[in-house]
Design a protein around this motif. Structure first.
Motif, PDB file in Angstrom:
ATOM      1  N   VAL A 173     -11.422 -48.058  43.816  1.00 29.66           N
ATOM      2  CA  VAL A 173     -11.801 -47.335  42.321  1.00 29.66           C
ATOM      3  C   VAL A 173     -11.811 -48.175  41.753  1.00 29.66           C
ATOM      4  O   VAL A 173     -11.902 -49.186  41.804  1.00 29.66           O
ATOM      5  N   VAL A 174     -13.748 -48.442  41.351  1.00 32.06           N
ATOM      6  CA  VAL A 174     -14.091 -48.949  39.891  1.00 32.06           C
ATOM      7  C   VAL A 174     -13.298 -48.500  38.805  1.00 32.06           C
ATOM      8  O   VAL A 174     -13.134 -46.998  38.583  1.00 32.06           O
ATOM      9  N   ILE A 175     -12.683 -49.466  38.286  1.00 33.79           N
ATOM     10  CA  ILE A 175     -12.132 -49.554  36.862  1.00 33.79           C
ATOM     11  C   ILE A 175     -13.405 -50.007  36.119  1.00 33.79           C
ATOM     12  O   ILE A 175     -13.456 -50.900  35.821  1.00 33.79           O
ATOM     13  N   SER A 176     -13.930 -49.367  34.756  1.00 34.87           N
ATOM     14  CA  SER A 176     -14.886 -50.030  33.983  1.00 34.87           C
ATOM     15  C   SER A 176     -15.106 -49.856  33.113  1.00 34.87           C
ATOM     16  O   SER A 176     -15.407 -48.088  32.769  1.00 34.87           O
ATOM     17  N   ALA A 177     -16.038 -50.334  31.669  1.00 35.45           N
ATOM     18  CA  ALA A 177     -15.934 -50.024  30.503  1.00 35.45           C
ATOM     19  C   ALA A 177     -18.056 -50.223  30.798  1.00 35.45           C
ATOM     20  O   ALA A 177     -18.073 -48.867  30.005  1.00 35.45           O
ATOM     21  N   ARG A 178     -18.263 -49.718  32.066  1.00 39.52           N
ATOM     22  CA  ARG A 178     -20.159 -49.471  31.870  1.00 39.52           C
ATOM     23  C   ARG A 178     -19.554 -47.936  32.564  1.00 39.52           C
ATOM     24  O   ARG A 178     -19.458 -46.959  33.884  1.00 39.52           O
ATOM     25  N   ALA A 179     -19.464 -47.188  31.933  1.00 38.82           N
ATOM     26  CA  ALA A 179     -19.232 -45.932  31.802  1.00 38.82           C
ATOM     27  C   ALA A 179     -21.112 -44.604  31.497  1.00 38.82           C
ATOM     28  O   ALA A 179     -20.581 -43.320  31.945  1.00 38.82           O
ATOM     29  N   GLU A 180     -21.988 -45.741  32.180  1.00 38.88           N
ATOM     30  CA  GLU A 180     -23.387 -44.635  31.861  1.00 38.88           C
ATOM     31  C   GLU A 180     -23.402 -43.477  32.988  1.00 38.88           C
ATOM     32  O   GLU A 180     -22.997 -44.414  34.149  1.00 38.88           O
ATOM     33  N   LEU A 181     -23.944 -42.843  32.938  1.00 40.40           N
ATOM     34  CA  LEU A 181     -24.183 -42.085  34.605  1.00 40.40           C
ATOM     35  C   LEU A 181     -24.585 -42.726  35.834  1.00 40.40           C
ATOM     36  O   LEU A 181     -24.905 -43.273  36.021  1.00 40.40           O
ATOM     37  N   THR A 182     -25.527 -44.090  34.706  1.00 43.01           N
ATOM     38  CA  THR A 182     -26.645 -44.616  35.747  1.00 43.01           C
ATOM     39  C   THR A 182     -25.776 -45.689  36.584  1.00 43.01           C
ATOM     40  O   THR A 182     -25.435 -45.850  37.573  1.00 43.01           O
ATOM     41  N   ASP A 183     -24.604 -46.170  35.940  1.00 49.98           N
ATOM     42  CA  ASP A 183     -23.702 -47.397  36.521  1.00 49.98           C
ATOM     43  C   ASP A 183     -22.572 -46.266  37.582  1.00 49.98           C
ATOM     44  O   ASP A 183     -22.459 -47.295  38.523  1.00 49.98           O
ATOM     45  N   ARG A 184     -22.082 -45.483  37.279  1.00 49.90           N
ATOM     46  CA  ARG A 184     -21.451 -44.304  37.968  1.00 49.90           C
ATOM     47  C   ARG A 184     -22.087 -44.246  39.506  1.00 49.90           C
ATOM     48  O   ARG A 184     -21.757 -44.234  40.799  1.00 49.90           O
ATOM     49  N   VAL A 185     -23.035 -44.151  39.423  1.00 52.48           N
ATOM     50  CA  VAL A 185     -24.069 -43.556  40.288  1.00 52.48           C
ATOM     51  C   VAL A 185     -24.750 -44.631  41.161  1.00 52.48           C
ATOM     52  O   VAL A 185     -24.260 -44.384  42.403  1.00 52.48           O
ATOM     53  N   VAL A 186     -24.596 -45.550  40.716  1.00 53.08           N
ATOM     54  CA  VAL A 186     -25.576 -46.846  41.504  1.00 53.08           C
ATOM     55  C   VAL A 186     -23.919 -47.518  42.185  1.00 53.08           C
ATOM     56  O   VAL A 186     -24.395 -47.695  43.357  1.00 53.08           O
ATOM     57  N   GLY A 187     -22.454 -47.154  41.226  1.00 53.53           N
ATOM     58  CA  GLY A 187     -21.565 -47.718  41.853  1.00 53.53           C
ATOM     59  C   GLY A 187     -21.356 -46.910  43.159  1.00 53.53           C
ATOM     60  O   GLY A 187     -20.845 -47.138  44.420  1.00 53.53           O
ATOM     61  N   LEU A 188     -20.894 -45.629  43.039  1.00 56.26           N
ATOM     62  CA  LEU A 188     -21.112 -44.015  44.440  1.00 56.26           C
ATOM     63  C   LEU A 188     -22.153 -44.480  44.854  1.00 56.26           C
ATOM     64  O   LEU A 188     -21.634 -44.352  46.595  1.00 56.26           O
ATOM     65  N   GLU A 189     -23.825 -44.938  44.752  1.00 62.62           N
ATOM     66  CA  GLU A 189     -24.165 -44.942  45.860  1.00 62.62           C
ATOM     67  C   GLU A 189     -24.503 -46.173  46.724  1.00 62.62           C
ATOM     68  O   GLU A 189     -24.274 -45.665  47.733  1.00 62.62           O
ATOM     69  N   ALA A 190     -23.412 -46.946  46.414  1.00 59.86           N
ATOM     70  CA  ALA A 190     -23.490 -48.541  46.852  1.00 59.86           C
ATOM     71  C   ALA A 190     -22.533 -48.612  47.997  1.00 59.86           C
ATOM     72  O   ALA A 190     -22.175 -48.906  48.647  1.00 59.86           O
ATOM     73  N   GLY A 191     -21.676 -47.228  47.699  1.00 55.48           N
ATOM     74  CA  GLY A 191     -20.476 -47.155  48.581  1.00 55.48           C
ATOM     75  C   GLY A 191     -18.717 -47.133  48.411  1.00 55.48           C
ATOM     76  O   GLY A 191     -17.976 -46.748  48.858  1.00 55.48           O
TER      77      GLY A 191
END
Length: 228
Positions: free
Chosen positions: A75-93
């Motif tokens: 589970v990523v916990i991050s201050a990077r909360a933009e949609l792009t950041d979340r999608v990139v993380g989820l697409e990475a797996g």
């Protein structure tokens, strides 16, 4: 928990204990990786903004060596909360993405959601076959469609199980979020990302990517042929 904000970890650790969750802290990537080598946890909380090494690089190292670091959901916990950041993380797996600051109860709910399935290495408690060849093996985190088998994450498995359980009926993103352990405050784009990842997994193996169909303006469903 791999996060250089040790104050955050020390603050939430006793609170998590009330929910039966024991938290171990690592303030650097190297300490976190060493901790994973010593003791394979049920889940990993991973910050993206770390000293020494970016959080995504830590994630890649963990996933590249499961024999060393285990198969725990991340589970990523991050201050990077933009949609792009979340999608990139989820697409990475990564298995889930939680923006800081977060509510403790939401963190607990998400940890419970991603750890409630048996671990990847455990024997499958049961396989769910369908007459078209769709098989969901929750124990091994594997999905087979028309003879093509792929590995999936816990969230992807939950999404497939949710769609399979309604036998071809359309489920909207709002319908699907609670079925994968997320509340109404969660970003509906998470569902789109999971569907995309599942399709890509089958496509990469030369299989049929239309294991999940999009119903424009309504949501997603399993092809009708599965149930005939």
């Amino acid at each position: 928990m791999i996060d250089d904000d040790l104050e955050l970890g020390e603050t939430i650790a006793p609170m998590l204990e009330r929910y039966g969750i024991a938290l171990r802290l690592a303030g650097t990537p190297q300490k976190g990786l060493a901790m994973l080598r010593e003791d394979h946890p049920d889940a990993v909380l991973l910050d993206m903004m770390l000293p020494e090494m970016d959080g995504m690089e830590v994630f890649r190292q963990i996933r590249a060596a499961p024999e060393t670091y285990g198969h725990a959901p991340i589970v990523v916990i991050s201050a990077r909360a933009e949609l792009t950041d979340r999608v990139v993380g989820l697409e990475a797996g990564v298995d889930d993405y939680l923006a800081k600051p977060f509510e403790l109860r939401e963190l607990v709910a998400r940890l419970r959601a991603i750890t409630r399935l048996p671990p990847r290495a455990a024997p499958a408690p049961g396989v769910t076959p369908r007459r078209d060849g769709l098989v969901l093996d929750a124990g091994r985190l594997e999905a087979t469609f028309n003879g093509v088998r792929v590995a999936v994450t816990e969230l992807e498995m939950q999404l497939l199980q949710a769609l399979q359980s309604v036998r071809g009926r359309v489920l909207s993103r709002a319908d699907l979020l609670p079925r994968i352990g997320h509340g109404p405050q969660s970003d509906p784009a998470l569902v789109d990302t999971l569907v995309y990842r599942i399709r890509q997994r089958f496509r990469a193996e030369g299989g049929n990517a239309e294991v999940i169909l999009t119903v424009r303006g309504q949501g997603y469903r399993i092809p009708e042929g599965i149930w005939t």
